[in-house]
Enzyme design. Structure first.
Site, PDB file in Angstrom:
ATOM      1  N   ARG A 249       0.834  -1.194   0.000  1.00  0.00           N
ATOM      2  CA  ARG A 249       0.000   0.000   0.000  1.00  0.00           C
ATOM      3  C   ARG A 249       0.874   1.252   0.000  1.00  0.00           C
ATOM      4  O   ARG A 249       1.997   1.242   0.513  1.00  0.00           O
ATOM      5  CB  ARG A 249      -0.931   0.009   1.212  1.00  0.00           C
ATOM      6  CG  ARG A 249      -1.957  -1.112   1.178  1.00  0.00           C
ATOM      7  CD  ARG A 249      -2.870  -1.067   2.390  1.00  0.00           C
ATOM      8  NE  ARG A 249      -3.892  -2.103   2.328  1.00  0.00           N
ATOM      9  CZ  ARG A 249      -3.729  -3.348   2.805  1.00  0.00           C
ATOM     10  NH1 ARG A 249      -2.588  -3.668   3.400  1.00  0.00           N
ATOM     11  NH2 ARG A 249      -4.693  -4.236   2.697  1.00  0.00           N
ATOM     12  N   LYS A 276      -2.532  -1.707   7.408  1.00  0.00           N
ATOM     13  CA  LYS A 276      -3.907  -1.197   7.415  1.00  0.00           C
ATOM     14  C   LYS A 276      -4.740  -1.826   8.533  1.00  0.00           C
ATOM     15  O   LYS A 276      -5.408  -1.120   9.302  1.00  0.00           O
ATOM     16  CB  LYS A 276      -4.554  -1.470   6.057  1.00  0.00           C
ATOM     17  CG  LYS A 276      -6.013  -1.043   5.970  1.00  0.00           C
ATOM     18  CD  LYS A 276      -6.597  -1.387   4.607  1.00  0.00           C
ATOM     19  CE  LYS A 276      -8.063  -1.000   4.528  1.00  0.00           C
ATOM     20  NZ  LYS A 276      -8.644  -1.336   3.196  1.00  0.00           N
ATOM     21  N   HIS A 346      -2.672   2.654  -5.630  1.00  0.00           N
ATOM     22  CA  HIS A 346      -3.289   1.387  -5.233  1.00  0.00           C
ATOM     23  C   HIS A 346      -3.508   0.484  -6.445  1.00  0.00           C
ATOM     24  O   HIS A 346      -3.581  -0.752  -6.323  1.00  0.00           O
ATOM     25  CB  HIS A 346      -4.629   1.660  -4.548  1.00  0.00           C
ATOM     26  CG  HIS A 346      -5.154   0.494  -3.770  1.00  0.00           C
ATOM     27  ND1 HIS A 346      -5.761  -0.588  -4.373  1.00  0.00           N
ATOM     28  CD2 HIS A 346      -5.156   0.230  -2.437  1.00  0.00           C
ATOM     29  CE1 HIS A 346      -6.126  -1.458  -3.446  1.00  0.00           C
ATOM     30  NE2 HIS A 346      -5.772  -0.989  -2.263  1.00  0.00           N
ATOM     31  N   ARG A 349      -1.413  -2.650  -7.062  1.00  0.00           N
ATOM     32  CA  ARG A 349      -1.786  -3.889  -6.375  1.00  0.00           C
ATOM     33  C   ARG A 349      -2.759  -4.696  -7.241  1.00  0.00           C
ATOM     34  O   ARG A 349      -2.624  -5.919  -7.389  1.00  0.00           O
ATOM     35  CB  ARG A 349      -2.416  -3.567  -5.018  1.00  0.00           C
ATOM     36  CG  ARG A 349      -1.439  -2.972  -4.036  1.00  0.00           C
ATOM     37  CD  ARG A 349      -2.117  -2.369  -2.812  1.00  0.00           C
ATOM     38  NE  ARG A 349      -2.909  -3.301  -2.037  1.00  0.00           N
ATOM     39  CZ  ARG A 349      -2.429  -4.164  -1.153  1.00  0.00           C
ATOM     40  NH1 ARG A 349      -1.107  -4.240  -0.964  1.00  0.00           N
ATOM     41  NH2 ARG A 349      -3.228  -4.953  -0.465  1.00  0.00           N
ATOM     42  N   HIS A 373      -3.898  -9.566   2.487  1.00  0.00           N
ATOM     43  CA  HIS A 373      -5.310  -9.816   2.760  1.00  0.00           C
ATOM     44  C   HIS A 373      -5.364 -10.920   3.807  1.00  0.00           C
ATOM     45  O   HIS A 373      -5.258 -12.100   3.494  1.00  0.00           O
ATOM     46  CB  HIS A 373      -6.045 -10.243   1.488  1.00  0.00           C
ATOM     47  CG  HIS A 373      -6.133  -9.148   0.482  1.00  0.00           C
ATOM     48  ND1 HIS A 373      -6.475  -9.376  -0.838  1.00  0.00           N
ATOM     49  CD2 HIS A 373      -5.922  -7.809   0.588  1.00  0.00           C
ATOM     50  CE1 HIS A 373      -6.474  -8.223  -1.495  1.00  0.00           C
ATOM     51  NE2 HIS A 373      -6.144  -7.268  -0.652  1.00  0.00           N
ATOM     52  N   TYR A 383      -0.737 -20.507   9.744  1.00  0.00           N
ATOM     53  CA  TYR A 383      -0.393 -21.518   8.756  1.00  0.00           C
ATOM     54  C   TYR A 383      -0.078 -20.880   7.409  1.00  0.00           C
ATOM     55  O   TYR A 383       0.906 -21.216   6.749  1.00  0.00           O
ATOM     56  CB  TYR A 383      -1.547 -22.506   8.596  1.00  0.00           C
ATOM     57  CG  TYR A 383      -1.343 -23.481   7.451  1.00  0.00           C
ATOM     58  CD1 TYR A 383      -0.499 -24.584   7.584  1.00  0.00           C
ATOM     59  CD2 TYR A 383      -1.978 -23.270   6.224  1.00  0.00           C
ATOM     60  CE1 TYR A 383      -0.301 -25.458   6.533  1.00  0.00           C
ATOM     61  CE2 TYR A 383      -1.786 -24.152   5.168  1.00  0.00           C
ATOM     62  CZ  TYR A 383      -0.948 -25.245   5.326  1.00  0.00           C
ATOM     63  OH  TYR A 383      -0.744 -26.105   4.282  1.00  0.00           O
TER      64      TYR A 383
END
Length: 414
Positions: A249, A276, A346, A349, A373, A383
């Site tokens: 970002r 974020k 942005h 991304r 995310h 994991y």
């Protein structure tokens, strides 16, 4: 028997000339016009205070204050007396209130609100809130008294932000202004919050939707970036290229301190507090974000180290090196390239995500984790971080190599 007073007329007021001595033209019930030898005419109102002492009020000069207005002021003063209120003290109280209102400008109240709130904020968040107010709000309505500030003035400021394409920022500034007015009401400085009625004023924000070019448009974009190198500062150009390579970002890039990137590092670990989801006031996600650095990114970082490595930040503000580069800096480069409305910081991304999955054929999971995310489940989150890191390192190098190939082909076609 009291002397009969004949009410004044406009003709009488206009035709009365100054004399050698002061002249008083009475209208009755304490109101009279005072005519001085120099020709000035002033309305006076003589009355007895609640305690019985005589006092005098000035209503203003004639003809600025007409006969009708003077009589209205007299009626208002007499009504105050009937209510047991001293008109002179009421006048003084109104003057103090007016002065107090002028002193409590939007900017002053906003800074007081900010100082009160910043104790519960992180230093970086507090600085960002104040900086955005100084950039977007104070220049337009900062000097105006917060009491009675019209809806239309606030709407104009928010739409000004919106028209430059910063729809999300306009929405955030609306929320900040709402809090400032709420603070003013609770402090006894204002009596209404005009922002509460502005829910539908701004354009709706589409979650997750930012303008972005496609992989098919990438060659043309790279040619435009190359042709604009001479007009772009080297540090800013490195910011754009690094953003394209690692697609974090914008705030995570431009606010980065050199302490996160020691010489020779192959991984960039961004602390959760700068992410974020880590900045959320409620239930922050306390997971550091690991960015495997491809060879090309390491080379850019080392070049950048020679330019700004003597300071604290990778991308310092040109005017104040203690602050990061403005969010708009990268956006302005993109606009100069002719991509206003078609690409944003942005957008890198989005470009990387779609191209890595569709062209380089990587699975969704490592791409999604590289975009930070984060999944909600804590066990699954741990994991994912362990399972995909090696795959993400290979993927990031493949993405950087792909950009090199497209760049060479795009520039050779010129």
């Amino acid at each position: 028997m009291p002397k009969l007073v004949i009410p004044l007329t406009d003709l009488k007021l206009k035709t009365t000339k100054a004399g050698a001595k002061l002249i008083k033209l009475s209208d009755g019930d304490g109101l009279y016009l005072e005519v001085l030898p120099n020709g000035s005419k002033t309305w006076r109102f003589r009355f007895r205070q609640v305690n019985g002492k005589e006092n005098l009020l000035t209503f203003g000069p004639y003809p600025d204050v007409s006969l009708v207005e003077a009589r209205t002021k007299r009626a208002q003063a007499r009504q105050l007396l009937r209510d047991g209120i001293d008109p002179a003290r009421d006048r003084d109280a109104q003057r103090v209130a007016a002065a107090d209102q002028r002193a409590h400008t939007f900017e002053r109240v906003a800074r007081d609100w900010h100082a009160n709130k910043m104790k519960s904020w992180s230093p970086q968040y507090a600085e960002n809130v104040l900086h955005r107010l100084e950039q977007d709000i104070f220049p337009d309505i900062g000097p105006e008294p917060i009491m009675g500030l019209p809806h239309r003035r606030i709407i104009a400021v928010l739409r000004k932000i919106e028209t430059r394409g910063a729809v999300e920022i306009a929405k955030r500034q609306r929320a900040v202004c709402r809090q400032i007015f709420s603070y003013a009401i609770q402090s006894g400085i204002a009596d209404r919050n005009p922002v509460t009625d502005m829910a539908d004023i701004l354009q709706p924000v589409s979650p997750g939707h930012f303008p972005a070019i496609t992989s098919e448009e990438l060659p043309r974009f790279l040619r435009a970036l190359h042709s604009n190198e001479a007009r772009t500062g080297r540090v800013t150009l490195l910011a754009v290229r690094l953003m394209m390579l690692v697609f974090i970002r914008t705030s995570e890039l431009i606010e980065a301190p050199w302490s996160e990137l020691p010489p020779g590092t192959k991984q960039w670990v961004i602390p959760w507090r700068r992410m974020k989801l880590g900045k959320r006031h409620l239930n922050p996600i306390k997971v550091d974000h690991v960015v495997p650095l491809p060879r090309q990114a390491v080379e850019l970082i080392e070049e950048l180290r020679k330019l700004t490595g003597g300071g604290a930040l990778l991308f310092p503000n040109m005017r104040d090196h203690s602050r990061p580069m403005s969010n708009n800096t990268i956006l302005k480069v993109i606009e100069r390239m002719g991509y206003k409305g078609d690409m944003t910081g942005h957008g890198f991304r989005t470009l990387a995500m779609s191209t890595i999955k569709e062209t380089l054929k990587y699975r969704h999971e490592p791409v999604d984790r590289q975009l930070a995310h984060v999944v909600k489940d804590k066990v699954q989150r741990a994991y994912d971080r362990a399972a995909y890191l090696d795959e993400r390192a290979v993927m990031m190098q493949a993405w950087a190599d792909y950009l090199d190939v497209v760049t060479r082909e795009a520039l050779s076609a010129v």
